[in-house]
Enzyme design. Structure first.
Site, PDB file in Angstrom:
ATOM      1  N   GLY A 186       0.757  -1.220   0.038  1.00 28.74           N
ATOM      2  CA  GLY A 186       0.082   0.063  -0.026  1.00 28.74           C
ATOM      3  C   GLY A 186       0.692   1.304  -0.026  1.00 28.74           C
ATOM      4  N   HIS A 187       0.068   2.406  -0.098  1.00 30.05           N
ATOM      5  CA  HIS A 187       0.768   3.824  -0.109  1.00 30.05           C
ATOM      6  C   HIS A 187       1.532   3.914   0.953  1.00 30.05           C
ATOM      7  CE1 HIS A 187      -3.291   5.699   1.347  1.00 30.05           C
ATOM      8  NE2 HIS A 187      -2.807   4.669   2.001  1.00 30.05           N
ATOM      9  N   ASN A 188       2.635   4.605   1.008  1.00 28.40           N
ATOM     10  CA  ASN A 188       3.487   4.978   2.162  1.00 28.40           C
ATOM     11  C   ASN A 188       4.497   4.015   2.962  1.00 28.40           C
ATOM     12  OD1 ASN A 188       2.207   7.515   1.244  1.00 28.40           O
ATOM     13  ND2 ASN A 188       0.837   7.157   3.426  1.00 28.40           N
TER      14      ASN A 188
END
Lengths: 350, 350, 350
Positions: free
Chosen positions: B239-241
């Site tokens: 996922g993001h980050n």
């Protein structure tokens, strides 16, 4: 767009007999609770049969010994087999690329294509590839060098088959399937994970279907193998060296880890997984979202993480549901035992 | 197709010494229970070593202090390191696109390509892209605008790298990997989920391998990051980050949710998941099909949904297995206590 | 690359008011604990609000009634709505293919394209396709025959939409999404699994986003349907005939099996699954890595395999954790009861 047929024509197609008006014309199909008067439906038994009296369907496929129905019926030896035939008749024609090789395809001069192949736009076919008769490659399929693909196969858009893999006849790969990706094999040395180059390939036998987005890894030395007639749903992962037998069913999102063996007729539920280096005997069934950590004897039905006998696991789940109550009960029982002990002391001391 | 070597040549290649006939010629490799007399095998210890007496292999890689073997042996300082070398020697040569840029590739005039790159058919390279020396892009790879790709990378067919992402050196992406897809970030406003535009990117460090079909989302503001030497199996979602440290192993089907941190050497089993915004310390191991809901201290081994100490969880599973029996036992015990209470009343009333 | 704005400009853009120095110029955004003095951050409440005093951010978005902050603040009616606006302002401009049709795209002569479409390199558009105004197809997108795509859609690289599927307006499909793959439907006859040809399609309503690598299967007869405003994360599988309502959220790796109905506003956690032929009422929430085996009433929050009421399940997990202790306690209690029984016998025999 799709065809229309009379009840009599449909009965002929499925080798069944008409009971009622064979002249009624039907334009499509639907499930028994959704079918309209111009649609065909079916009821092979169970809950579907109970819905017959209230169905608005124009005609119905039923077993030969079925009770009278309010709509015309087609009596069939096997409703399921008949269903395969009529669904195909009513479906719009299957889309195929234009026959021959599209002008934008990139086909190596050493590739050998069978007769009546259809190679779509932007397909890439590497050196030494062999493709059988009547096989269709939709747009953007890539076939790596030295691959062999049988006859009557259908490979949907953007399928990737990496080098040296082998497909039998009548294999269908849905969009974005990857065959022959590198096996996940590393050894830790000199402070880093070192990749083990996988020199093997993947072999897909006749009549296999593989759903969109599946990834099948190549073997270390020989072949990762998927047996005749096995059907994979979408987004299934099959690890290196795995041997899947004939006529297995593997539902969406399942993962089969490296070197594991699935014998004939195994069924793996959705998102279930099987660890590496185990064998699942003929006809084993793994309930969805379970994880198999050990060998399983033929015919076992298992569930749980790790998976165990399904009935046993259901018993455990029932016990778990009573767990909070059990805690309270044991607490209460302890108090009663303490009271008994106190009064026993009292009696003793009398 | 693949090469053949004498035992003596193989020993030289791995820096080992021959015990027995070094002149025997081998044409391939196989596992110890499957190797033929013209094949090399290996036994680093454990169950493999037990199979040495019955193996038909033509020669075997073993540790320096290994007992005598029925077949010629190559004594190695590290069997695992030697395995990396010989598997590469016996594997067919790696397939690469032809050097240079294929005539059907669509390369923006502003892209800068290094020396000795191989850009396959139907590759698309956007404006401002930089690609390092000796990097290979197989057919149909798409590299979005302003991406930077290091040297000696291999990107397999149909890999998509969206805009502004960065890859280090010696990165391998298998077929259908997506780097830099939009992060899954919404906020509910005005009666609908509103997308938060993710302006960040993905950064993949040196020596990372990513398996077929993985998806790595771009960050909101900075970079989703995958650390040096980390290896992802197929169909993994990041996922993001997310910040993944060096030398991690993430098995097939795992999901790492947004903003989570995996420190160096973390191992995530197949289909396991880690929730968003947690930190897994150095060397944490998550058993397959587990779900991490909280921070984990370095070195922990966890399993379960939610994941807890693995031994503790195994104890719970053992207790669960005895749950149905326990219910019966407590029921029986309750009856005995009732009987005791009745007789205590009786005694009291005497 | 990205733009810079003064605090006053940002306040105007979000319809908020400045408290403090509106002239400060900001060049980007970051989370509250990571923001630098030239960056904007936000705090809508909870733990973020607690971090305000120690944040180095140059300015902050806060609710209208927020306490004084050490940095200039933009007071907003809704922080979340403001966030949507400012993230878009600070993000680099979205990458789009060049307007018009790229010279390498293969567009059938019977396809009808709207105004201001952008069709990237190597896109394939089949016969009878209709594409709405302002829609962007990135490189390598394949749209099968007779598909209808609305206006203002964005389809990222290598998306495959198979024949006869329908997309509404403002639909975004991330890289490698497959729409309209064959449903997984077989019937066992004549010794093999026979495929049921799926004549239906997929219908995606307005404002739907679908993450990278998702696969959405076509229906048997009518349409698999994804409702308005629903957002799918990466690698989600949606089976044939599934009906997903409006404004649902489905996290990465989830699987929704065939013919299941998700009513409006359902939330499915990561890697959770829902079996076939069940209905999840409005607003149901399924915790990640759970499996739904039955219908669920509106508003239920469930977890577990199989899923049950979340609080109840947490109670069971707590009991499970005490399972090993309970075993020991029941054993000890049994001994005490035995002792009581022995002494009761003794008393009786007196």
């Amino acid at each position: 767009m799709s065809e229309s047929y009379t009840v009599a024509e449909l009965a002929t197609a499925v080798g069944g007999t008409v009971r009622g008006d064979g002249a009624i014309r039907l334009v499509g199909m639907a499930e028994i609770d959704q079918a309209e008067p111009d649609q065909l439906t079916w009821a092979g038994g169970g809950k579907y049969t109970k819905l017959i009296p209230t169905s608005k369907a124009g005609a119905i496929l039923v077993p030969r010994d079925a009770d009278p129905t309010p709509m015309p019926a087609i009596l069939c030896a096997h409703v399921d087999s008949a269903l395969v035939v009529v669904m195909k008749m009513f479906a719009p024609p299957q889309v195929t690329p234009a026959m021959g090789v599209h002008s934008t395809a990139v086909v190596d001069a050493t590739a050998r294509l069978g007769t009546d192949v259809a190679i779509g736009p932007l397909v890439v076919i590497g050196p030494g590839v062999v493709i059988g008769d009547h096989t269709h490659l939709h747009s953007g399929v890539h076939v790596g060098s030295e691959c062999k693909i049988g006859s009557h196969c259908v490979l949907w858009d953007h399928v990737v088959i990496r080098e040296r893999c082998v497909l039998g006849d009548r294999v269908t790969l849905d969009a974005h399937v990857v065959i022959g990706s590198d096996g996940y094999g590393y050894t830790f040395a000199d402070g880093a994970h070192q990749r083990l180059i996988h020199g093997g390939n993947v072999e897909i036998h006749d009549d296999v279907d593989i759903g969109a987005g599946c990834t099948i890894d190549r073997a270390k030395f020989r072949s990762t193998s998927i047996g005749r007639g096995t059907k994979l749903d979408n987004l299934v992962h099959v690890g290196h060296n795995v041997q899947i037998g004939a006529h297995c069913l593997i539902m969406a999102g399942a993962c089969i880890a490296g070197s594991t063996i699935l014998e004939e007729g195994v069924i793996i539920g959705g998102q279930a997984s099987v660890r590496d280096h185990v064998t699942l005997g003929r006809g084993v069934q793994v309930v969805g979202m379970s994880t198999v950590w050990s060998n399983l004897a033929a015919g076992m039905v298992v569930s749980g993480i790790p998976a165990r006998d399904h009935r046993e696991h259901l018993g455990e789940l029932a016990a778990l549901r009573r767990g909070p109550g059990l805690l309270a009960r044991v607490k209460e029982l302890t108090q009663r035992v303490e009271q008994l002990e106190a009064s026993a002391d009292h009696l003793d001391s009398r």
